[in-house]
Design a protein around this motif. Structure first.
Motif, PDB file in Angstrom:
ATOM      1  N   TRP A   3       0.841  -1.200   0.000  1.00 32.68           N
ATOM      2  CA  TRP A   3       0.000   0.000   0.000  1.00 32.68           C
ATOM      3  C   TRP A   3       0.876   1.251   0.000  1.00 32.68           C
ATOM      4  CZ3 TRP A   3      -5.053   1.249  -0.498  1.00 32.68           C
ATOM      5  CH2 TRP A   3      -5.429   2.535  -0.120  1.00 32.68           C
ATOM      6  N   ASP A   4       1.860   1.282   0.878  1.00 33.62           N
ATOM      7  CA  ASP A   4       2.735   2.447   0.995  1.00 33.62           C
ATOM      8  C   ASP A   4       3.539   2.692  -0.282  1.00 33.62           C
ATOM      9  OD1 ASP A   4       1.809   2.855   3.554  1.00 33.62           O
ATOM     10  OD2 ASP A   4       3.533   1.887   4.516  1.00 33.62           O
ATOM     11  N   GLU A   5       3.819   1.632  -1.035  1.00 33.78           N
ATOM     12  CA  GLU A   5       4.558   1.761  -2.299  1.00 33.78           C
ATOM     13  C   GLU A   5       3.643   2.165  -3.451  1.00 33.78           C
ATOM     14  OE1 GLU A   5       7.862   1.584  -2.853  1.00 33.78           O
ATOM     15  OE2 GLU A   5       8.144   1.352  -0.694  1.00 33.78           O
ATOM     16  N   GLY A   6       2.334   2.232  -3.199  1.00 32.39           N
ATOM     17  CA  GLY A   6       1.393   2.663  -4.231  1.00 32.39           C
ATOM     18  C   GLY A   6       0.755   1.537  -5.021  1.00 32.39           C
ATOM     19  N   SER A   7       1.009   0.305  -4.645  1.00 33.29           N
ATOM     20  CA  SER A   7       0.395  -0.829  -5.340  1.00 33.29           C
ATOM     21  C   SER A   7      -1.081  -0.897  -4.977  1.00 33.29           C
ATOM     22  CB  SER A   7       1.083  -2.135  -4.948  1.00 33.29           C
ATOM     23  OG  SER A   7       2.430  -2.122  -5.315  1.00 33.29           O
ATOM     24  N   ARG A   8      -1.937  -1.072  -5.989  1.00 34.38           N
ATOM     25  CA  ARG A   8      -3.367  -1.148  -5.736  1.00 34.38           C
ATOM     26  C   ARG A   8      -3.990  -2.436  -6.266  1.00 34.38           C
ATOM     27  NH1 ARG A   8      -1.710   1.738  -2.580  1.00 34.38           N
ATOM     28  NH2 ARG A   8      -2.283   3.879  -2.162  1.00 34.38           N
ATOM     29  N   GLN A   9      -3.168  -3.284  -6.867  1.00 33.70           N
ATOM     30  CA  GLN A   9      -3.581  -4.628  -7.247  1.00 33.70           C
ATOM     31  C   GLN A   9      -2.491  -5.569  -6.761  1.00 33.70           C
ATOM     32  OE1 GLN A   9      -4.354  -4.429 -11.532  1.00 33.70           O
ATOM     33  NE2 GLN A   9      -6.537  -4.542 -11.022  1.00 33.70           N
ATOM     34  N   VAL A  10      -2.832  -6.390  -5.776  1.00 33.57           N
ATOM     35  CA  VAL A  10      -1.842  -7.228  -5.108  1.00 33.57           C
ATOM     36  C   VAL A  10      -2.363  -8.659  -5.025  1.00 33.57           C
ATOM     37  CG1 VAL A  10      -0.560  -7.588  -2.961  1.00 33.57           C
ATOM     38  CG2 VAL A  10      -1.060  -5.262  -3.729  1.00 33.57           C
ATOM     39  N   GLU A  11      -1.467  -9.603  -5.274  1.00 32.13           N
ATOM     40  CA  GLU A  11      -1.780 -11.011  -5.057  1.00 32.13           C
ATOM     41  C   GLU A  11      -0.956 -11.480  -3.873  1.00 32.13           C
ATOM     42  OE1 GLU A  11      -0.417 -14.903  -7.296  1.00 32.13           O
ATOM     43  OE2 GLU A  11      -2.080 -13.943  -8.378  1.00 32.13           O
ATOM     44  N   VAL A  12      -1.645 -11.997  -2.856  1.00 34.59           N
ATOM     45  CA  VAL A  12      -0.983 -12.525  -1.671  1.00 34.59           C
ATOM     46  C   VAL A  12      -1.079 -14.041  -1.747  1.00 34.59           C
ATOM     47  CG1 VAL A  12      -1.001 -12.636   0.852  1.00 34.59           C
ATOM     48  CG2 VAL A  12      -1.606 -10.495  -0.316  1.00 34.59           C
ATOM     49  N   GLN A  13       0.079 -14.691  -1.739  1.00 29.67           N
ATOM     50  CA  GLN A  13       0.114 -16.142  -1.813  1.00 29.67           C
ATOM     51  C   GLN A  13       0.462 -16.715  -0.444  1.00 29.67           C
ATOM     52  OE1 GLN A  13       2.855 -17.289  -4.872  1.00 29.67           O
ATOM     53  NE2 GLN A  13       1.610 -16.421  -6.502  1.00 29.67           N
ATOM     54  N   THR A  14      -0.249 -17.780  -0.088  1.00 24.98           N
ATOM     55  CA  THR A  14       0.031 -18.484   1.159  1.00 24.98           C
ATOM     56  C   THR A  14      -0.075 -19.981   0.920  1.00 24.98           C
ATOM     57  OG1 THR A  14      -0.606 -18.821   3.463  1.00 24.98           O
ATOM     58  CG2 THR A  14      -2.375 -18.284   1.926  1.00 24.98           C
ATOM     59  N   ASP A  15       0.764 -20.739   1.610  1.00 20.94           N
ATOM     60  CA  ASP A  15       0.634 -22.192   1.529  1.00 20.94           C
ATOM     61  C   ASP A  15      -0.216 -22.715   2.688  1.00 20.94           C
ATOM     62  OD1 ASP A  15       2.370 -21.997   3.661  1.00 20.94           O
ATOM     63  OD2 ASP A  15       3.950 -23.203   2.770  1.00 20.94           O
ATOM     64  N   ILE A  36      -5.547 -11.058  12.925  1.00 18.79           N
ATOM     65  CA  ILE A  36      -6.492 -11.330  11.842  1.00 18.79           C
ATOM     66  C   ILE A  36      -7.351 -10.098  11.581  1.00 18.79           C
ATOM     67  CG2 ILE A  36      -8.467 -12.752  11.171  1.00 18.79           C
ATOM     68  CD1 ILE A  36      -7.092 -15.020  12.908  1.00 18.79           C
ATOM     69  N   SER A  37      -7.786  -9.411  12.620  1.00 20.57           N
ATOM     70  CA  SER A  37      -8.570  -8.181  12.465  1.00 20.57           C
ATOM     71  C   SER A  37      -7.756  -7.096  11.760  1.00 20.57           C
ATOM     72  CB  SER A  37      -9.044  -7.670  13.819  1.00 20.57           C
ATOM     73  OG  SER A  37      -9.938  -8.568  14.402  1.00 20.57           O
ATOM     74  N   GLN A  38      -6.483  -6.985  12.095  1.00 21.62           N
ATOM     75  CA  GLN A  38      -5.619  -5.996  11.438  1.00 21.62           C
ATOM     76  C   GLN A  38      -5.469  -6.310   9.956  1.00 21.62           C
ATOM     77  OE1 GLN A  38      -2.168  -6.395  13.967  1.00 21.62           O
ATOM     78  NE2 GLN A  38      -2.761  -4.653  15.238  1.00 21.62           N
ATOM     79  N   ILE A  39      -5.334  -7.578   9.618  1.00 27.83           N
ATOM     80  CA  ILE A  39      -5.239  -7.980   8.208  1.00 27.83           C
ATOM     81  C   ILE A  39      -6.523  -7.616   7.481  1.00 27.83           C
ATOM     82  CG2 ILE A  39      -5.099  -9.962   6.653  1.00 27.83           C
ATOM     83  CD1 ILE A  39      -3.210 -11.249   8.789  1.00 27.83           C
ATOM     84  N   ARG A  40      -7.656  -7.882   8.106  1.00 25.94           N
ATOM     85  CA  ARG A  40      -8.946  -7.549   7.481  1.00 25.94           C
ATOM     86  C   ARG A  40      -9.088  -6.046   7.260  1.00 25.94           C
ATOM     87  NH1 ARG A  40     -12.656 -11.545  11.018  1.00 25.94           N
ATOM     88  NH2 ARG A  40     -12.185 -13.448   9.863  1.00 25.94           N
ATOM     89  N   GLN A  41      -8.604  -5.247   8.206  1.00 22.12           N
ATOM     90  CA  GLN A  41      -8.637  -3.788   8.027  1.00 22.12           C
ATOM     91  C   GLN A  41      -7.827  -3.379   6.807  1.00 22.12           C
ATOM     92  OE1 GLN A  41      -7.375  -1.950  11.670  1.00 22.12           O
ATOM     93  NE2 GLN A  41      -9.254  -2.458  12.759  1.00 22.12           N
ATOM     94  N   LEU A  42      -6.667  -3.987   6.624  1.00 20.47           N
ATOM     95  CA  LEU A  42      -5.853  -3.698   5.439  1.00 20.47           C
ATOM     96  C   LEU A  42      -6.593  -4.078   4.157  1.00 20.47           C
ATOM     97  CD1 LEU A  42      -2.347  -4.973   6.597  1.00 20.47           C
ATOM     98  CD2 LEU A  42      -2.983  -2.602   6.122  1.00 20.47           C
ATOM     99  N   LEU A  43      -7.273  -5.204   4.183  1.00 19.73           N
ATOM    100  CA  LEU A  43      -7.984  -5.671   2.993  1.00 19.73           C
ATOM    101  C   LEU A  43      -9.170  -4.789   2.632  1.00 19.73           C
ATOM    102  CD1 LEU A  43      -7.912  -9.530   3.628  1.00 19.73           C
ATOM    103  CD2 LEU A  43      -6.489  -8.193   2.044  1.00 19.73           C
ATOM    104  N   ARG A  44      -9.720  -4.068   3.607  1.00 17.63           N
ATOM    105  CA  ARG A  44     -10.870  -3.189   3.347  1.00 17.63           C
ATOM    106  C   ARG A  44     -10.478  -1.862   2.693  1.00 17.63           C
ATOM    107  NH1 ARG A  44     -12.980  -5.589   8.226  1.00 17.63           N
ATOM    108  NH2 ARG A  44     -11.985  -4.015   9.511  1.00 17.63           N
ATOM    109  N   ARG A  45      -9.210  -1.614   2.544  1.00 14.78           N
ATOM    110  CA  ARG A  45      -8.777  -0.378   1.880  1.00 14.78           C
ATOM    111  C   ARG A  45      -9.201  -0.401   0.414  1.00 14.78           C
ATOM    112  NH1 ARG A  45      -2.648   0.731   4.186  1.00 14.78           N
ATOM    113  NH2 ARG A  45      -3.272   1.038   6.351  1.00 14.78           N
ATOM    114  N   ASP A  46      -9.069   0.737  -0.232  1.00 11.94           N
ATOM    115  CA  ASP A  46      -9.500   0.886  -1.623  1.00 11.94           C
ATOM    116  C   ASP A  46      -8.446   0.321  -2.576  1.00 11.94           C
ATOM    117  OD1 ASP A  46     -10.965   1.609  -3.835  1.00 11.94           O
ATOM    118  OD2 ASP A  46     -10.235   3.678  -3.837  1.00 11.94           O
ATOM    119  N   TRP A  47      -8.394  -1.023  -2.622  1.00  8.74           N
ATOM    120  CA  TRP A  47      -7.482  -1.702  -3.524  1.00  8.74           C
ATOM    121  C   TRP A  47      -7.988  -3.102  -3.780  1.00  8.74           C
ATOM    122  CZ3 TRP A  47      -2.194  -3.053  -0.820  1.00  8.74           C
ATOM    123  CH2 TRP A  47      -2.417  -3.612   0.426  1.00  8.74           C
TER     124      TRP A  47
END
Length: 105
Positions: A3-15, A36-47
């Motif tokens: 987000w801070d780098e300006g990326s607005r389309q991101v793919e997060v990979q997890t195994d 988990i709540s903090q991660i969800r807050q990040l996901l709710r941003r405009d991206w």
């Protein structure tokens, strides 16, 4: 960081399918519900963020970093330059080289 780098389309990979599902669904009284709540807050941003499950063999660099994370203190860590080992694993990922998983019976 994305987000801070300006990326607005991101793919997060997890195994970890379990981690992906905890993020997507209610974590309830999970011991890490605050994270988990903090991660969800990040996901709710405009991206646009896609949470994608990949097998460990399909992303050996991420697996290496996850293993490394287990040996570090619980906090945010930034890697500014990859180690030689990580460089090789990143090259394998770029080239589409997968490593076999050995399963014992």
């Amino acid at each position: 960081m994305a987000w801070d780098e300006g990326s607005r389309q991101v793919e997060v990979q997890t195994d970890s399918r379990a981690a992906r599902e905890l993020i997507r669904e209610s974590a309830g009284t999970h011991p890490h519900h605050i994270l988990i709540s903090q991660i969800r807050q990040l996901l709710r941003r405009d991206w646009r963020v896609e949470l994608k499950h990949v097998f460990r063999e399909g992303n050996v660099a991420a697996d290496f970093l996850a293993s490394l994370g287990h040996s570090l203190s619980v906090s945010e860590h930034t890697i500014t330059a990859p180690s030689p080992t990580l460089n090789h694993l990143l090259l394998y990922d770029v080239m589409g080289i997968q490593t076999p998983r050995f399963v014992s019976n």
